[in-house]
Enzyme design. Sequence first.
Site, PDB file in Angstrom:
ATOM      1  N   LYS B  96       1.021  -1.286  -0.046  1.00  0.00           N
ATOM      2  CA  LYS B  96      -0.162  -0.114   0.189  1.00  0.00           C
ATOM      3  C   LYS B  96       1.000   1.091   0.076  1.00  0.00           C
ATOM      4  O   LYS B  96       1.576   1.449   1.138  1.00  0.00           O
ATOM      5  CB  LYS B  96      -0.897  -0.049   1.238  1.00  0.00           C
ATOM      6  CG  LYS B  96      -1.845   1.073   1.221  1.00  0.00           C
ATOM      7  CD  LYS B  96      -2.603   1.277   2.322  1.00  0.00           C
ATOM      8  CE  LYS B  96      -3.167   2.739   2.726  1.00  0.00           C
ATOM      9  NZ  LYS B  96      -3.730   2.920   4.057  1.00  0.00           N
ATOM     10  N   GLY B 185     -10.605   7.874   5.858  1.00  0.00           N
ATOM     11  CA  GLY B 185     -11.597   8.993   6.231  1.00  0.00           C
ATOM     12  C   GLY B 185     -13.030   8.430   6.685  1.00  0.00           C
ATOM     13  O   GLY B 185     -14.043   9.190   7.127  1.00  0.00           O
ATOM     14  N   ASN B 206      -9.578   1.726   9.705  1.00  0.00           N
ATOM     15  CA  ASN B 206      -8.890   1.654  10.784  1.00  0.00           C
ATOM     16  C   ASN B 206      -9.222   2.304  11.723  1.00  0.00           C
ATOM     17  O   ASN B 206     -10.192   1.811  12.904  1.00  0.00           O
ATOM     18  CB  ASN B 206      -7.445   1.868  10.553  1.00  0.00           C
ATOM     19  CG  ASN B 206      -6.429   1.579  11.481  1.00  0.00           C
ATOM     20  OD1 ASN B 206      -5.308   1.479  11.043  1.00  0.00           O
ATOM     21  ND2 ASN B 206      -6.816   1.188  12.441  1.00  0.00           N
ATOM     22  N   THR B 207      -9.171   3.512  11.861  1.00  0.00           N
ATOM     23  CA  THR B 207      -9.695   4.365  13.126  1.00  0.00           C
ATOM     24  C   THR B 207     -10.947   4.239  13.596  1.00  0.00           C
ATOM     25  O   THR B 207     -11.260   3.994  14.787  1.00  0.00           O
ATOM     26  CB  THR B 207      -9.271   5.757  12.904  1.00  0.00           C
ATOM     27  OG1 THR B 207      -7.888   5.902  12.335  1.00  0.00           O
ATOM     28  CG2 THR B 207      -9.309   6.630  14.092  1.00  0.00           C
TER      29      THR B 207
END
Lengths: 66, 257
Positions: B96, B185, B206-207
């Site tokens: 990535k 995002g 992820n977050t």
Amino acid sequence: MRIIVNGAARDVSALADLTTALAELGFGEAVVATALNGEFVPLTARSSTTLAAGDQLEVLAPMQGG
Amino acid sequence: MSTFYGVELDSRLMLGTARFPSPAVLQSAVAASKASVVTVSLRRESAAERSGQGFWSIVRQLGVRVLPNTAGCRTVKEAVTTAHMAREIFATAWIKLEVIGEEDTLAPDVFGLVEAARILSNEGFEVFPYTTEDLVVADKLLASGCRVLMPWGAPIGSGRGLNNVFGLRALRAHFPEVPLVVDAGIGLPSHAAQAMELGFDAVLINTAVSQADDPTQMAAAFAMAVAAGRLAYLSGPMEPRDMARPSTPVVGTAFRS
């Protein structure tokens, strides 16, 4: 002799090859990848890569990432 | 089933491994997400702590494919060197590719990205470029050898969802055969569902999972949203209209002459 390992000054044997230096630095059998002075040094080339005083060594390992 | 560089994946959700409260929560969240790919990174290792060794042991136990990133790289050379190091450690040609160009938004340096993608593709890497929704950049990445694109939805870690739906729709329409993954995002399952409804092949989260109060439960919510969004896309959504149209038949309405 003194080299820079991951941004910090460290001492390794004079004229050490990279495999020897990694062992001296405590990385032993650790799963790490290395770059010397900004250039990738593959595992297969570590024993034939000789360090010099002032070299900048990066020792990276798997880490969390997004 | 989605296919990236010839690899068929059961899940259309990719999960990042960063910022989880504990390894145990990471493990349970990965399971709940049904992800078949997790992203990982490389960082300086401490000989005393050896934290990377423990993490790598945990990831290997997950039984999923890893997608290493070049997060934090700000130059082509940094990204290419990091990719080489990642290929050796993770034993995969997948990378990535991130070349960050701006600190506040972590927007990709698309010029450096294209150059790094060309170098790595020529060296046999299978590049997943973290890019914008810009069509011209996308074209150049594909010409550089990329066979997957990862446009951002919004700045990394912002949780703002899909900032430019028009741009993402255009990207999907312009490259109907290219696997597209909305990368950064996404903050809510509804954002992921929206990306899938637009026809994107997968999302990378992820977050939004790792920083939820209950990451495992949130991972399960994302798994359902991704599946629902994909099913909706395949079902052929209705076209939006500006004006109302009665859903109940008008013919036979009482009290009308």
